[in-house]
Design a protein around this motif. Structure first.
Motif, PDB file in Angstrom:
ATOM      1  N   ARG A   1       0.976  -1.308   0.005  1.00 42.08           N
ATOM      2  CA  ARG A   1      -0.146   0.028  -0.165  1.00 42.08           C
ATOM      3  C   ARG A   1       0.932   1.192  -0.200  1.00 42.08           C
ATOM      4  N   VAL A   2       0.632   2.097  -0.625  1.00 39.28           N
ATOM      5  CA  VAL A   2       1.131   3.434  -0.821  1.00 39.28           C
ATOM      6  C   VAL A   2       1.064   4.264   0.552  1.00 39.28           C
ATOM      7  N   PRO A   3       1.965   4.738   0.964  1.00 40.27           N
ATOM      8  CA  PRO A   3       1.723   5.266   2.455  1.00 40.27           C
ATOM      9  C   PRO A   3       0.894   6.640   2.280  1.00 40.27           C
ATOM     10  N   ALA A   4       0.005   7.054   3.107  1.00 40.43           N
ATOM     11  CA  ALA A   4      -0.720   8.238   3.059  1.00 40.43           C
ATOM     12  C   ALA A   4       0.054   9.286   3.381  1.00 40.43           C
ATOM     13  N   THR A   5       1.103   9.310   4.281  1.00 38.36           N
ATOM     14  CA  THR A   5       1.666  10.270   4.467  1.00 38.36           C
ATOM     15  C   THR A   5       3.166  10.300   3.737  1.00 38.36           C
ATOM     16  N   ARG A   6       3.565  11.375   3.273  1.00 36.72           N
ATOM     17  CA  ARG A   6       4.891  11.449   2.580  1.00 36.72           C
ATOM     18  C   ARG A   6       5.083  10.634   1.500  1.00 36.72           C
ATOM     19  N   THR A   7       3.883  10.656   0.849  1.00 35.25           N
ATOM     20  CA  THR A   7       3.654   9.574  -0.402  1.00 35.25           C
ATOM     21  C   THR A   7       4.983   9.982  -1.470  1.00 35.25           C
ATOM     22  N   ASP A   8       5.370  11.287  -1.743  1.00 31.09           N
ATOM     23  CA  ASP A   8       6.174  11.421  -2.834  1.00 31.09           C
ATOM     24  C   ASP A   8       7.792  10.910  -2.318  1.00 31.09           C
ATOM     25  N   PHE A   9       7.956  10.891  -1.143  1.00 31.25           N
ATOM     26  CA  PHE A   9       9.037  10.531  -0.417  1.00 31.25           C
ATOM     27  C   PHE A   9       9.207   8.922  -0.495  1.00 31.25           C
TER      28      PHE A   9
ATOM     29  N   LEU B   1       7.495   6.954  -2.470  1.00 29.58           N
ATOM     30  CA  LEU B   1       7.473   6.460  -3.921  1.00 29.58           C
ATOM     31  C   LEU B   1       8.852   6.423  -4.321  1.00 29.58           C
ATOM     32  N   GLU B   2       9.501   7.657  -4.145  1.00 29.46           N
ATOM     33  CA  GLU B   2      10.875   7.778  -4.907  1.00 29.46           C
ATOM     34  C   GLU B   2      11.730   6.613  -4.286  1.00 29.46           C
ATOM     35  N   LYS B   3      11.777   6.546  -2.646  1.00 21.51           N
ATOM     36  CA  LYS B   3      12.669   5.633  -2.136  1.00 21.51           C
ATOM     37  C   LYS B   3      12.252   4.287  -2.692  1.00 21.51           C
ATOM     38  N   ILE B   4      11.034   3.628  -2.653  1.00 21.66           N
ATOM     39  CA  ILE B   4      10.726   2.384  -3.284  1.00 21.66           C
ATOM     40  C   ILE B   4      11.290   1.977  -4.818  1.00 21.66           C
ATOM     41  N   GLY B   5      10.991   3.384  -5.514  1.00 24.28           N
ATOM     42  CA  GLY B   5      11.320   3.189  -7.012  1.00 24.28           C
ATOM     43  C   GLY B   5      12.756   3.040  -7.114  1.00 24.28           C
ATOM     44  N   LYS B   6      13.745   3.740  -6.106  1.00 21.76           N
ATOM     45  CA  LYS B   6      15.251   3.474  -6.182  1.00 21.76           C
ATOM     46  C   LYS B   6      15.402   1.946  -5.729  1.00 21.76           C
ATOM     47  N   ASN B   7      14.668   1.403  -4.690  1.00 18.98           N
ATOM     48  CA  ASN B   7      14.843   0.037  -4.555  1.00 18.98           C
ATOM     49  C   ASN B   7      14.518  -0.932  -5.559  1.00 18.98           C
ATOM     50  N   VAL B   8      13.685  -0.703  -6.458  1.00 24.21           N
ATOM     51  CA  VAL B   8      13.108  -1.388  -7.718  1.00 24.21           C
ATOM     52  C   VAL B   8      14.292  -1.265  -8.576  1.00 24.21           C
ATOM     53  N   ALA B   9      14.646  -0.218  -8.773  1.00 22.17           N
ATOM     54  CA  ALA B   9      15.714   0.199  -9.848  1.00 22.17           C
ATOM     55  C   ALA B   9      17.001  -0.771  -9.596  1.00 22.17           C
TER      56      ALA B   9
END
Length: 157
Positions: free
Chosen positions: A77-85, A87-95
């Motif tokens: 689930r995408v967190p409701a707080t600090r969503t952009d932070f 998504l960026e952090k998780i995106g870096k993990n995926v990359a």
């Protein structure tokens, strides 16, 4: 929506999240032992510091948390707080995961991802089912695959 914790409490909570010997890693280690496979854990000499290395079959096994590695399942689930932070952090993990897997495959390792949802939660696979899938993939071949709640799936490189 604001975070319910102060920055200090949130930071303390995040530092407490284990990076090794997690519950899902312990469950998978037990299943690999049950199958009789010899393995190393957390091999820092290999890309991505794989959770398990089964040298005899030239296999790498990662246990991926569904949140931290963005698995499209009921545990993410995408967190409701600090969503952009987040998504960026998780995106870096995926990359990073993609880069590490590509490197391991180019070094002639076989790679298996076992998702957290297959190991815990309401839709987890039984020990017997997981053992069968692990043994089938490790002994049977395949270059790159994933195990999730639906079973084992070969992946494109």
């Amino acid at each position: 929506m604001a975070d319910v914790h102060s920055k200090e409490v949130r930071s303390k909570n995040m530092r407490a999240i284990a990076t090794r010997d997690t519950a899902i890693e312990k469950r998978l280690a037990g299943l690999l032992n049950d199958c009789g496979f010899a393995f190393r854990v957390q091999d820092a000499a290999l890309a991505g510091r794989p959770d398990f290395v089964v040298e005899e079959y030239r296999c790498i096994i990662f246990t991926h948390g569904c949140f931290w590695h963005h698995h499209d399942c009921y545990l993410f689930r995408v967190p409701a707080t600090r969503t952009d932070f987040w998504l960026e952090k998780i995106g870096k993990n995926v990359a990073r995961d993609k880069r590490d897997i590509h490197r391991l495959l180019s070094e002639e390792w076989r790679v298996l991802i076992v998702w957290e949802c297959a190991l815990r939660g309401r839709e987890k696979l039984s020990d017997e089912s997981l053992r069968e899938r692990l043994e089938e993939w490790i002994c049977g071949g395949g270059r790159y695959a994933e195990i999730n709640t639906a079973g084992i799936h070969e992946r494109e490189e």
